[in-house]
Write an enzyme that holds these catalytic residues in place. Structure first.
Site, PDB file in Angstrom:
ATOM      1  N   CYS A 215       0.808  -1.229   0.000  1.00 29.62           N
ATOM      2  CA  CYS A 215       0.000   0.000   0.000  1.00 29.62           C
ATOM      3  C   CYS A 215       0.847   1.290   0.000  1.00 29.62           C
ATOM      4  CB  CYS A 215      -0.975  -0.004   1.175  1.00 29.62           C
ATOM      5  SG  CYS A 215      -0.295  -0.688   2.689  1.00 29.62           S
TER       6      CYS A 215
ATOM      7  N   HIS B   1      -2.508   6.533   4.055  1.00 26.19           N
ATOM      8  CA  HIS B   1      -1.063   6.563   4.298  1.00 26.19           C
ATOM      9  C   HIS B   1      -0.509   7.880   3.733  1.00 26.19           C
ATOM     10  CE1 HIS B   1      -1.281   2.587   5.737  1.00 26.19           C
ATOM     11  NE2 HIS B   1      -0.588   1.939   4.829  1.00 26.19           N
TER      12      HIS B   1
HETATM   13  N1  LIG Z   1      -4.789  -3.942   5.362  1.00 21.94           N
HETATM   14  C1  LIG Z   1      -4.166  -3.322   4.374  1.00 21.94           C
HETATM   15  O1  LIG Z   1      -4.168  -2.075   4.207  1.00 21.94           O
HETATM   16  C2  LIG Z   1      -3.422  -4.131   3.414  1.00 21.94           C
HETATM   17  C3  LIG Z   1      -3.326  -5.520   3.484  1.00 21.94           C
HETATM   18  N2  LIG Z   1      -2.692  -6.225   2.550  1.00 21.94           N
HETATM   19  C4  LIG Z   1      -2.572  -7.696   2.564  1.00 21.94           C
HETATM   20  O2  LIG Z   1      -3.864  -8.295   2.345  1.00 21.94           O
HETATM   21  C5  LIG Z   1      -3.942  -9.499   3.060  1.00 21.94           C
HETATM   22  C6  LIG Z   1      -5.109  -9.454   4.033  1.00 21.94           C
HETATM   23  O3  LIG Z   1      -4.897  -8.436   5.007  1.00 21.94           O
HETATM   24  P1  LIG Z   1      -6.060  -8.017   6.022  1.00 21.94           P
HETATM   25  O4  LIG Z   1      -7.357  -7.980   5.304  1.00 21.94           O
HETATM   26  O5  LIG Z   1      -5.563  -6.797   6.684  1.00 21.94           O
HETATM   27  O6  LIG Z   1      -6.080  -9.274   7.031  1.00 21.94           O
HETATM   28  P2  LIG Z   1      -7.209  -9.699   8.090  1.00 21.94           P
HETATM   29  O7  LIG Z   1      -6.506 -10.384   9.178  1.00 21.94           O
HETATM   30  O8  LIG Z   1      -8.097  -8.565   8.397  1.00 21.94           O
HETATM   31  O9  LIG Z   1      -8.081 -10.817   7.279  1.00 21.94           O
HETATM   32  C7  LIG Z   1      -7.600 -12.095   6.981  1.00 21.94           C
HETATM   33  C8  LIG Z   1      -8.613 -12.885   6.136  1.00 21.94           C
HETATM   34  O10 LIG Z   1      -8.047 -14.181   5.850  1.00 21.94           O
HETATM   35  C9  LIG Z   1      -8.887 -15.193   6.413  1.00 21.94           C
HETATM   36  N3  LIG Z   1      -8.086 -16.258   6.996  1.00 21.94           N
HETATM   37  C10 LIG Z   1      -7.311 -16.181   8.101  1.00 21.94           C
HETATM   38  N4  LIG Z   1      -6.753 -17.404   8.358  1.00 21.94           N
HETATM   39  C11 LIG Z   1      -7.201 -18.233   7.395  1.00 21.94           C
HETATM   40  C12 LIG Z   1      -7.005 -19.614   7.121  1.00 21.94           C
HETATM   41  N5  LIG Z   1      -6.239 -20.389   7.882  1.00 21.94           N
HETATM   42  N6  LIG Z   1      -7.619 -20.151   6.031  1.00 21.94           N
HETATM   43  C13 LIG Z   1      -8.400 -19.384   5.240  1.00 21.94           C
HETATM   44  N7  LIG Z   1      -8.648 -18.069   5.447  1.00 21.94           N
HETATM   45  C14 LIG Z   1      -8.041 -17.497   6.517  1.00 21.94           C
HETATM   46  C15 LIG Z   1      -9.715 -14.516   7.479  1.00 21.94           C
HETATM   47  O11 LIG Z   1     -10.918 -15.258   7.678  1.00 21.94           O
HETATM   48  P3  LIG Z   1     -11.686 -15.341   9.139  1.00 21.94           P
HETATM   49  O12 LIG Z   1     -12.425 -14.057   9.300  1.00 21.94           O
HETATM   50  O13 LIG Z   1     -12.582 -16.509   8.970  1.00 21.94           O
HETATM   51  O14 LIG Z   1     -10.621 -15.529  10.155  1.00 21.94           O
HETATM   52  C16 LIG Z   1      -9.944 -13.143   6.820  1.00 21.94           C
HETATM   53  O15 LIG Z   1     -10.961 -13.266   5.863  1.00 21.94           O
HETATM   54  C17 LIG Z   1      -2.582  -9.697   3.733  1.00 21.94           C
HETATM   55  O16 LIG Z   1      -1.753 -10.469   2.905  1.00 21.94           O
HETATM   56  C18 LIG Z   1      -2.071  -8.274   3.864  1.00 21.94           C
HETATM   57  O17 LIG Z   1      -0.680  -8.243   3.996  1.00 21.94           O
HETATM   58  C19 LIG Z   1      -2.162  -5.558   1.525  1.00 21.94           C
HETATM   59  C20 LIG Z   1      -2.214  -4.209   1.406  1.00 21.94           C
HETATM   60  C21 LIG Z   1      -2.824  -3.403   2.355  1.00 21.94           C
HETATM   61  N1  LIG Z   2       2.144  -3.367   5.857  1.00 23.05           N
HETATM   62  C1  LIG Z   2       1.050  -2.503   5.394  1.00 23.05           C
HETATM   63  C2  LIG Z   2      -0.124  -3.305   4.973  1.00 23.05           C
HETATM   64  C3  LIG Z   2       0.210  -4.585   4.311  1.00 23.05           C
HETATM   65  O1  LIG Z   2      -0.357  -5.588   4.635  1.00 23.05           O
HETATM   66  O2  LIG Z   2       1.173  -4.559   3.402  1.00 23.05           O
HETATM   67  P1  LIG Z   2       1.583  -5.808   2.486  1.00 23.05           P
HETATM   68  O3  LIG Z   2       0.469  -6.043   1.525  1.00 23.05           O
HETATM   69  O4  LIG Z   2       2.816  -5.420   1.803  1.00 23.05           O
HETATM   70  O5  LIG Z   2       1.790  -6.999   3.382  1.00 23.05           O
HETATM   71  C4  LIG Z   2       0.674  -1.544   6.499  1.00 23.05           C
HETATM   72  O6  LIG Z   2       0.858  -1.935   7.599  1.00 23.05           O
HETATM   73  O7  LIG Z   2       0.166  -0.467   6.311  1.00 23.05           O
END
Ligand SMILES: NC(=O)C1=CN([C@@H]2O[C@H](COP(=O)(O)OP(=O)(O)OC[C@H]3O[C@@H](n4cnc5c(N)ncnc54)[C@H](OP(=O)(O)O)[C@@H]3O)[C@@H](O)[C@H]2O)C=CC1
Ligand SMILES: N[C@@H](CC(=O)OP(=O)(O)O)C(=O)O
Length: 338
Positions: free
Chosen positions: A147, A239
């Site tokens: 991000c 951000h």
């Molecule tokens: N937040 C941000 O701004 C950004 C995040 N990302 C990336 O996106 C991805 C998701 O981040 P974020 O949404 O913040 O994470 P969250 O922890 O909020 O969500 C995780 C998701 O994955 C599911 N999950 C967790 N464990 C398992 C499992 N064992 N099997 C299947 N599904 C599972 C969860 O389901 P359940 O609810 O059932 O536990 C939930 O739907 C990460 O890779 C992160 O690095 C990238 C850019 C920006």
């Molecule tokens: N690390 C970023 C969010 C994130 O999950 O990044 P990435 O997709 O590179 O794991 C933040 O904390 O704001």
């Protein structure tokens, strides 16, 4: 309509995907997956909806599926919002099974044959889809950057032709970047945390791939250097970053570059009217005031000073995550890869 699913649909990024896809004109949202804790429940019951937009009722009766290849039968495309440790194998298996994957997870971003794409910056890198297909894969993986990296790369893109070198950046990153349970209120309130694991390395490495040259077979990384320092601040979304770069132009010339800039494509549903907006006020951009420009897809820049020094800001879970992946998918469809 193209049948799509969201992996990790109950998480912070997954919810953004669902919100942005619920009424999408090209994509028919069929499948939502999450962990075993959520599988089998309706989405309405499984999700703890925490976005600042209303819950999309049309998705409420979808039964949440297990996160495995078998659950994705009949889909053309999946959006991945999975934790990176799960995404590594699963996204490869899904692509091998003939489904397109637009991923937000970091697992495959730096893979040699996987495009790391921001449509406005390096759409030609989608040529790596052909490289994946030539290697025998039926589907493919396309990733969007981290991000903070997206905000910085988009902010640098309109002035890139001036010649960039020696980029330094200090970020002020929102709490939503850590996911819903990523940072405790007691840790962040009245505070700044000067460490976000692996974030600085991602900004330094991903930027060189994004701004690199595609030679028809691989990406030759850009040759400038990036040095990053990343910090968590008590902001919910958005951000902000201070950027320093060596550029052979005056602030006034660079402001003109931003004013004259427009995206090198048109007609994609998630594309904002302005991808990068120059703000002239002396105290902008600010996350609370500017993060929703272009429905969260516009990156704002301002305070361009000699040096060159300036501020950039973008919505981390829309332009920096779910919206970035959806715009990538729209570009992929427009180029007939699906
Ligand atoms: N937040 C941000 O701004 C950004 C995040 N990302 C990336 O996106 C991805 C998701 O981040 P974020 O949404 O913040 O994470 P969250 O922890 O909020 O969500 C995780 C998701 O994955 C599911 N999950 C967790 N464990 C398992 C499992 N064992 N099997 C299947 N599904 C599972 C969860 O389901 P359940 O609810 O059932 O536990 C939930 O739907 C990460 O890779 C992160 O690095 C990238 C850019 C920006
Ligand atoms: N690390 C970023 C969010 C994130 O999950 O990044 P990435 O997709 O590179 O794991 C933040 O904390 O704001």
């Amino acid at each position: 309509m193209i049948n799509v699913g969201v992996l990790g649909a109950t998480g912070a990024v997954g919810q953004r995907f669902v919100q942005l896809l619920a009424e999408h004109p090209w994509f028919n949202l069929e499948t939502l997956t999450a962990s075993e804790r959520s599988a089998g429940k309706t989405y309405r019951d499984a999700v703890n909806w925490r976005l600042d937009k209303p819950f999309p009722e049309s998705t409420g009766d979808i039964t949440v599926s297990h996160t495995d290849v078998a659950s994705l039968k009949g889909l053309d495309l999946v959006f991945s919002a999975l934790p990176a440790n799960l995404a590594t194998k699963l996204e490869s298996d899904i692509a091998d099974a003939g489904i397109a994957v637009c991923s937000n997870a970091s697992s495959h971003r730096m893979d040699k044959n996987v495009p790391l794409v921001i449509p406005e910056v390096n759409q030609e890198h989608l040529g790596l889809i052909d490289v994946q297909r030539d290697s025998g894969r039926d589907g493919f993986i396309v990733t969007n950057p981290n991000c903070s990296t997206i905000v910085m790369a988009m902010a640098l893109n309109p002035i890139r032709s001036r010649g960039l070198s020696d980029i330094r950046v200090a970020t002020m990153q929102a709490m939503s970047g850590a996911g819903f349970d990523g940072v405790a209120a007691m840790a962040i309130y009245d505070n700044v945390i000067p460490y976000i694991g692996s974030e600085e390395e991602k900004m330094e490495n991903e930027t060189l791939k994004i701004m690199g040259q595609f030679d028809g077979a691989e990406i030759l990384p850009a040759e400038f250097s990036v040095s990053a320092s990343c910090h968590r601040v008590p902001v919910i979304d958005g951000h902000t970053m201070a950027i320093w770069a060596s550029v052979n132009a005056s602030p006034e010339e660079l402001k003109a570059d931003y004013r004259n800039y427009s995206a090198p494509f048109s007609g994609l549903p998630t594309q904002p009217e302005k991808s990068v907006q120059l703000l002239e006020e002396s105290d902008r951009p600010q996350p609370r005031l500017d993060r929703n420009r272009g429905d969260g897809m516009t990156v704002s820049v301002g305070r361009i000073r000699e040096g060159i020094r300036f501020i950039a800001m973008g919505h981390n879970t829309i332009r920096g995550a779910a919206g970035a992946s959806i715009l990538n998918a729209e570009l992929i469809v427009s180029k007939k890869y699906i």
